[in-house]
Design a protein around this motif. Sequence first.
Motif, PDB file in Angstrom:
ATOM      1  N   PRO A   1       0.798  -1.227   0.000  1.00 28.30           N
ATOM      2  CA  PRO A   1       0.000   0.000   0.000  1.00 28.30           C
ATOM      3  C   PRO A   1       0.829   1.274   0.000  1.00 28.30           C
ATOM      4  O   PRO A   1       0.345   2.319  -0.449  1.00 28.30           O
ATOM      5  CB  PRO A   1      -0.833  -0.134   1.281  1.00 28.30           C
ATOM      6  CG  PRO A   1      -0.835  -1.600   1.603  1.00 28.30           C
ATOM      7  CD  PRO A   1       0.490  -2.097   1.144  1.00 28.30           C
ATOM      8  N   SER A   2       2.060   1.222   0.532  1.00 27.51           N
ATOM      9  CA  SER A   2       2.888   2.432   0.608  1.00 27.51           C
ATOM     10  C   SER A   2       3.789   2.609  -0.595  1.00 27.51           C
ATOM     11  O   SER A   2       4.611   3.519  -0.599  1.00 27.51           O
ATOM     12  CB  SER A   2       3.741   2.386   1.880  1.00 27.51           C
ATOM     13  OG  SER A   2       4.639   1.287   1.844  1.00 27.51           O
ATOM     14  N   CYS A   3       3.680   1.753  -1.607  1.00 30.96           N
ATOM     15  CA  CYS A   3       4.551   1.827  -2.779  1.00 30.96           C
ATOM     16  C   CYS A   3       3.821   2.526  -3.924  1.00 30.96           C
ATOM     17  O   CYS A   3       2.750   2.067  -4.349  1.00 30.96           O
ATOM     18  CB  CYS A   3       4.995   0.433  -3.216  1.00 30.96           C
ATOM     19  SG  CYS A   3       5.986  -0.447  -1.983  1.00 30.96           S
ATOM     20  N   PRO A   4       4.365   3.619  -4.449  1.00 29.99           N
ATOM     21  CA  PRO A   4       3.732   4.268  -5.605  1.00 29.99           C
ATOM     22  C   PRO A   4       3.991   3.463  -6.878  1.00 29.99           C
ATOM     23  O   PRO A   4       4.820   2.553  -6.912  1.00 29.99           O
ATOM     24  CB  PRO A   4       4.423   5.641  -5.644  1.00 29.99           C
ATOM     25  CG  PRO A   4       5.761   5.392  -5.023  1.00 29.99           C
ATOM     26  CD  PRO A   4       5.565   4.338  -3.984  1.00 29.99           C
ATOM     27  N   ASP A   5       3.259   3.820  -7.917  1.00 30.68           N
ATOM     28  CA  ASP A   5       3.458   3.154  -9.201  1.00 30.68           C
ATOM     29  C   ASP A   5       4.877   3.408  -9.701  1.00 30.68           C
ATOM     30  O   ASP A   5       5.413   4.513  -9.582  1.00 30.68           O
ATOM     31  CB  ASP A   5       2.449   3.662 -10.225  1.00 30.68           C
ATOM     32  CG  ASP A   5       1.036   3.182  -9.903  1.00 30.68           C
ATOM     33  OD1 ASP A   5       0.902   2.338  -9.002  1.00 30.68           O
ATOM     34  OD2 ASP A   5       0.083   3.669 -10.552  1.00 30.68           O
ATOM     35  N   GLY A   6       5.463   2.385 -10.264  1.00 32.19           N
ATOM     36  CA  GLY A   6       6.834   2.485 -10.736  1.00 32.19           C
ATOM     37  C   GLY A   6       7.865   1.951  -9.756  1.00 32.19           C
ATOM     38  O   GLY A   6       9.043   1.882 -10.097  1.00 32.19           O
ATOM     39  N   THR A   7       7.439   1.589  -8.542  1.00 30.63           N
ATOM     40  CA  THR A   7       8.371   1.011  -7.574  1.00 30.63           C
ATOM     41  C   THR A   7       8.838  -0.357  -8.073  1.00 30.63           C
ATOM     42  O   THR A   7       8.034  -1.189  -8.493  1.00 30.63           O
ATOM     43  CB  THR A   7       7.713   0.862  -6.199  1.00 30.63           C
ATOM     44  OG1 THR A   7       7.294   2.156  -5.751  1.00 30.63           O
ATOM     45  CG2 THR A   7       8.676   0.264  -5.190  1.00 30.63           C
ATOM     46  N   LYS A   8      10.131  -0.566  -8.007  1.00 32.04           N
ATOM     47  CA  LYS A   8      10.700  -1.835  -8.460  1.00 32.04           C
ATOM     48  C   LYS A   8      10.763  -2.804  -7.287  1.00 32.04           C
ATOM     49  O   LYS A   8      11.343  -2.505  -6.252  1.00 32.04           O
ATOM     50  CB  LYS A   8      12.097  -1.624  -9.034  1.00 32.04           C
ATOM     51  CG  LYS A   8      12.729  -2.892  -9.594  1.00 32.04           C
ATOM     52  CD  LYS A   8      14.098  -2.609 -10.189  1.00 32.04           C
ATOM     53  CE  LYS A   8      14.718  -3.886 -10.748  1.00 32.04           C
ATOM     54  NZ  LYS A   8      16.073  -3.626 -11.308  1.00 32.04           N
ATOM     55  N   VAL A   9      10.128  -3.960  -7.442  1.00 30.82           N
ATOM     56  CA  VAL A   9      10.108  -5.008  -6.430  1.00 30.82           C
ATOM     57  C   VAL A   9      10.977  -6.161  -6.933  1.00 30.82           C
ATOM     58  O   VAL A   9      10.760  -6.650  -8.051  1.00 30.82           O
ATOM     59  CB  VAL A   9       8.680  -5.498  -6.147  1.00 30.82           C
ATOM     60  CG1 VAL A   9       8.682  -6.592  -5.112  1.00 30.82           C
ATOM     61  CG2 VAL A   9       7.809  -4.335  -5.697  1.00 30.82           C
ATOM     62  N   GLN A  10      11.931  -6.560  -6.112  1.00 29.75           N
ATOM     63  CA  GLN A  10      12.873  -7.604  -6.527  1.00 29.75           C
ATOM     64  C   GLN A  10      12.919  -8.710  -5.480  1.00 29.75           C
ATOM     65  O   GLN A  10      13.020  -8.454  -4.278  1.00 29.75           O
ATOM     66  CB  GLN A  10      14.276  -7.029  -6.721  1.00 29.75           C
ATOM     67  CG  GLN A  10      15.293  -8.042  -7.232  1.00 29.75           C
ATOM     68  CD  GLN A  10      16.627  -7.405  -7.578  1.00 29.75           C
ATOM     69  OE1 GLN A  10      16.773  -6.183  -7.468  1.00 29.75           O
ATOM     70  NE2 GLN A  10      17.574  -8.201  -7.987  1.00 29.75           N
ATOM     71  N   ILE A  11      12.829  -9.957  -5.959  1.00 33.28           N
ATOM     72  CA  ILE A  11      12.981 -11.155  -5.139  1.00 33.28           C
ATOM     73  C   ILE A  11      14.042 -12.007  -5.803  1.00 33.28           C
ATOM     74  O   ILE A  11      13.832 -12.508  -6.920  1.00 33.28           O
ATOM     75  CB  ILE A  11      11.657 -11.929  -5.006  1.00 33.28           C
ATOM     76  CG1 ILE A  11      10.571 -11.048  -4.387  1.00 33.28           C
ATOM     77  CG2 ILE A  11      11.849 -13.188  -4.184  1.00 33.28           C
ATOM     78  CD1 ILE A  11       9.220 -11.723  -4.316  1.00 33.28           C
ATOM     79  N   HIS A  12      15.177 -12.146  -5.123  1.00 35.05           N
ATOM     80  CA  HIS A  12      16.329 -12.838  -5.705  1.00 35.05           C
ATOM     81  C   HIS A  12      16.720 -12.115  -6.995  1.00 35.05           C
ATOM     82  O   HIS A  12      16.980 -10.923  -6.985  1.00 35.05           O
ATOM     83  CB  HIS A  12      16.025 -14.317  -5.921  1.00 35.05           C
ATOM     84  CG  HIS A  12      15.686 -15.051  -4.650  1.00 35.05           C
ATOM     85  ND1 HIS A  12      16.537 -15.075  -3.562  1.00 35.05           N
ATOM     86  CD2 HIS A  12      14.591 -15.779  -4.308  1.00 35.05           C
ATOM     87  CE1 HIS A  12      15.988 -15.787  -2.602  1.00 35.05           C
ATOM     88  NE2 HIS A  12      14.801 -16.227  -3.018  1.00 35.05           N
ATOM     89  N   ALA A  13      16.732 -12.813  -8.126  1.00 36.17           N
ATOM     90  CA  ALA A  13      17.102 -12.184  -9.386  1.00 36.17           C
ATOM     91  C   ALA A  13      15.898 -11.725 -10.190  1.00 36.17           C
ATOM     92  O   ALA A  13      16.053 -11.063 -11.220  1.00 36.17           O
ATOM     93  CB  ALA A  13      17.937 -13.159 -10.227  1.00 36.17           C
TER      94      ALA A  13
ATOM     95  N   ARG B   1      11.887   2.536  -4.544  1.00 37.64           N
ATOM     96  CA  ARG B   1      10.867   3.518  -4.898  1.00 37.64           C
ATOM     97  C   ARG B   1      11.445   4.540  -5.863  1.00 37.64           C
ATOM     98  O   ARG B   1      12.631   4.874  -5.782  1.00 37.64           O
ATOM     99  CB  ARG B   1      10.331   4.195  -3.639  1.00 37.64           C
ATOM    100  CG  ARG B   1       9.516   3.251  -2.748  1.00 37.64           C
ATOM    101  CD  ARG B   1       9.043   3.937  -1.487  1.00 37.64           C
ATOM    102  NE  ARG B   1       8.122   3.111  -0.719  1.00 37.64           N
ATOM    103  CZ  ARG B   1       8.493   2.183   0.134  1.00 37.64           C
ATOM    104  NH1 ARG B   1       9.782   1.974   0.353  1.00 37.64           N
ATOM    105  NH2 ARG B   1       7.593   1.459   0.779  1.00 37.64           N
ATOM    106  N   PRO B   2      10.636   5.061  -6.765  1.00 39.80           N
ATOM    107  CA  PRO B   2      11.162   6.011  -7.757  1.00 39.80           C
ATOM    108  C   PRO B   2      11.555   7.330  -7.117  1.00 39.80           C
ATOM    109  O   PRO B   2      11.033   7.731  -6.077  1.00 39.80           O
ATOM    110  CB  PRO B   2       9.975   6.174  -8.725  1.00 39.80           C
ATOM    111  CG  PRO B   2       8.768   5.852  -7.907  1.00 39.80           C
ATOM    112  CD  PRO B   2       9.202   4.803  -6.939  1.00 39.80           C
ATOM    113  N   GLY B   3      12.499   8.015  -7.781  1.00 41.92           N
ATOM    114  CA  GLY B   3      12.945   9.311  -7.293  1.00 41.92           C
ATOM    115  C   GLY B   3      13.688   9.202  -5.981  1.00 41.92           C
ATOM    116  O   GLY B   3      14.538   8.342  -5.776  1.00 41.92           O
ATOM    117  N   SER B   4      13.362  10.091  -5.063  1.00 37.07           N
ATOM    118  CA  SER B   4      13.997  10.120  -3.744  1.00 37.07           C
ATOM    119  C   SER B   4      13.199   9.347  -2.714  1.00 37.07           C
ATOM    120  O   SER B   4      13.324   9.592  -1.518  1.00 37.07           O
ATOM    121  CB  SER B   4      14.174  11.567  -3.275  1.00 37.07           C
ATOM    122  OG  SER B   4      12.911  12.230  -3.211  1.00 37.07           O
ATOM    123  N   GLY B   5      12.373   8.426  -3.165  1.00 37.05           N
ATOM    124  CA  GLY B   5      11.589   7.628  -2.227  1.00 37.05           C
ATOM    125  C   GLY B   5      12.464   6.700  -1.417  1.00 37.05           C
ATOM    126  O   GLY B   5      13.615   6.389  -1.774  1.00 37.05           O
TER     127      GLY B   5
END
Length: 622
Positions: free
Chosen positions: A275-287, A318-322
């Motif tokens: 819920p706290s992640c804006p659109d464009g946030t990159k989520v990574q699990i392992h590779a 998070r994008p930008g300075s997030g």
Amino acid sequence: MHCPECGTKRSPGAATCGACGFALATLEPAQKGAAVARTMMGVSLADLAKGPNAAQEVDPDAPTRVMPGTKNPPKPVVPPPPENRTIVGMPALAPSAGAKPTPAQAPAQTLLGVVSPNAAAPGASPAVKAPPPAEGTLLGVARPGIAPLRATDPSAEPARAGRAREMPHELGATIVPEVMERLRDANNARPPARDRDRDKLARKRLVLPPVQPRGEIPRERVRKNRRRALPVILTAGLLVVFAGVFAVLYTSPPPLTARVKATPEGREAVEIECPSCPDGTKVQIHAASADVKKHVALVTLPAPLALGENRLKVSLDRPGSGRDESVGVTVHVSYRLRPDLTGLANEKPSVHVAVEAVGGTEITIDGKPAAVKDGPAVHVIDVASDCTGPADEPATLKRRVPYVVKTEGGAREEGAVDVAVGIVPLHIDAPGTRVIVEGETFVLAGRTMKGAEVLAAGKPIQVSADGSFAQRMSVSSVGSTNIEVRAKAPGMAPRIVPIAVRRVEKLAAAAHEFMADKPLGYAAFAAAQASDVGKPAVVSGEIVDARTQNHQTIFLLDVPVKEGCPKGQSPCRVRLVHGFPNPAKAGEVITAYGQLGKPWSAPGSSVVPEIQVAFTMPGERR
């Protein structure tokens, strides 16, 4: 010997007091056989020199002396001469017989009285005369004519009985280092280095703090501990209050939610809801990684998770300075339902749903129970109907398989397995879906997507780079032959087009049989609906246009009024598609037998009916 500082009994041979640390002087014998003695009150050095029993001679006329604090008086002791008075507890040196005094053996002035080193030798004159007796007496020395220490009057006993009983003490003093040095010099003995070190320590006086009563020490410690604990208690209370206020006022963002899902391609993925992640946030699990859209990201895993608990580390960029962070999530896999597309390569294409679950889990998929007690189970879904029939463009095969799961704890979960996979396109130009021929051969021609493989009757045929193909096929005998043409590509569902080929001796006999099925005429199929597609149809007319392309012939036929064209609506046109090279030309009249197809419309023209031609006969219909 006792310590003169604290009164603690000294251990034999100890250089310092074990209780207070006071330096205790030691006295080494000056000569072999010389004994160091310690005198009590009223015992002179001369008496000690006479022998061990010399001090036990009793003078009946001598006054009786007692030790302070003793109850029964000891035996009377003969008082020494005035010149042989000693210091209480002062060690006396007993020189050997016949030794002459030297000038260095002068009497040494001490803390109490005067020491006479050679008083024990009979007939020897001291180097220095003792001072005349004074009005008072030295400590522990009785003077003739003075009353004894203990009262002899019985009337005085009651007065003493009221006082507290005094404990006997040994009264004495340690010889100071100067006296020890003089005594040793008198015997021509040089003290060793360790004695000199002890002498130095003896000159240092340790000042100890006053000894507190045992009852006062715990109370003092308790008071100190209370004073020290008070700031700690206050600080801890403030921290607790601050933590409570912080917990009430601070609203932390909702945690991540992770669950296992299946992708349309049948691969396993983890759906992350943030819920706290804006659109464009990159989520990574392992590779593997994915972008957040509407607070949800679907991360496709390279390998499926294990049944049970799975601890995953999720990195959020998070994008930008997030704020960027790494969050640990736990994904519990109690069961797994995943689509298996390997069944699409079967003769009858099917989609499999693999079912796995931990012990005690019951799963019902598509209304049928799955037996998972003995291991993984497979649920088969037939999709042959979705893959059958010609198609000019790629299509998508979609299936939604519902399931119900009951865990061992009694929890009930409902969901669905979504299957989505592309279908390879396949278009047949010749000979058509249903054909009747008199000859022994025909041409199989059509097109598919680039990189696809085409099989006719289970045998591969050559496909060009653009996806087109043409293959001459043979019909060995009279009768019906069904041919299946299949186009397939990796990761996609196949496209299947069945072709019915019938070889006859005469087309006229086939036309007579065709009319027995009461096919649709122009008036009927001109108003037909989409549900009428595939029904038999027949039409006669004059050829307006004729073209041959990709091993098929296309005619534009003008239908007359007697064939069902309404008056006043002329011309009535029909499009004919024949999967053979037809020699008929424009201006000729022909009769076409076939099946009703989908309506066709050319750019800038109206919609006209279309017939997939099985065969044609010259002339009008009879």
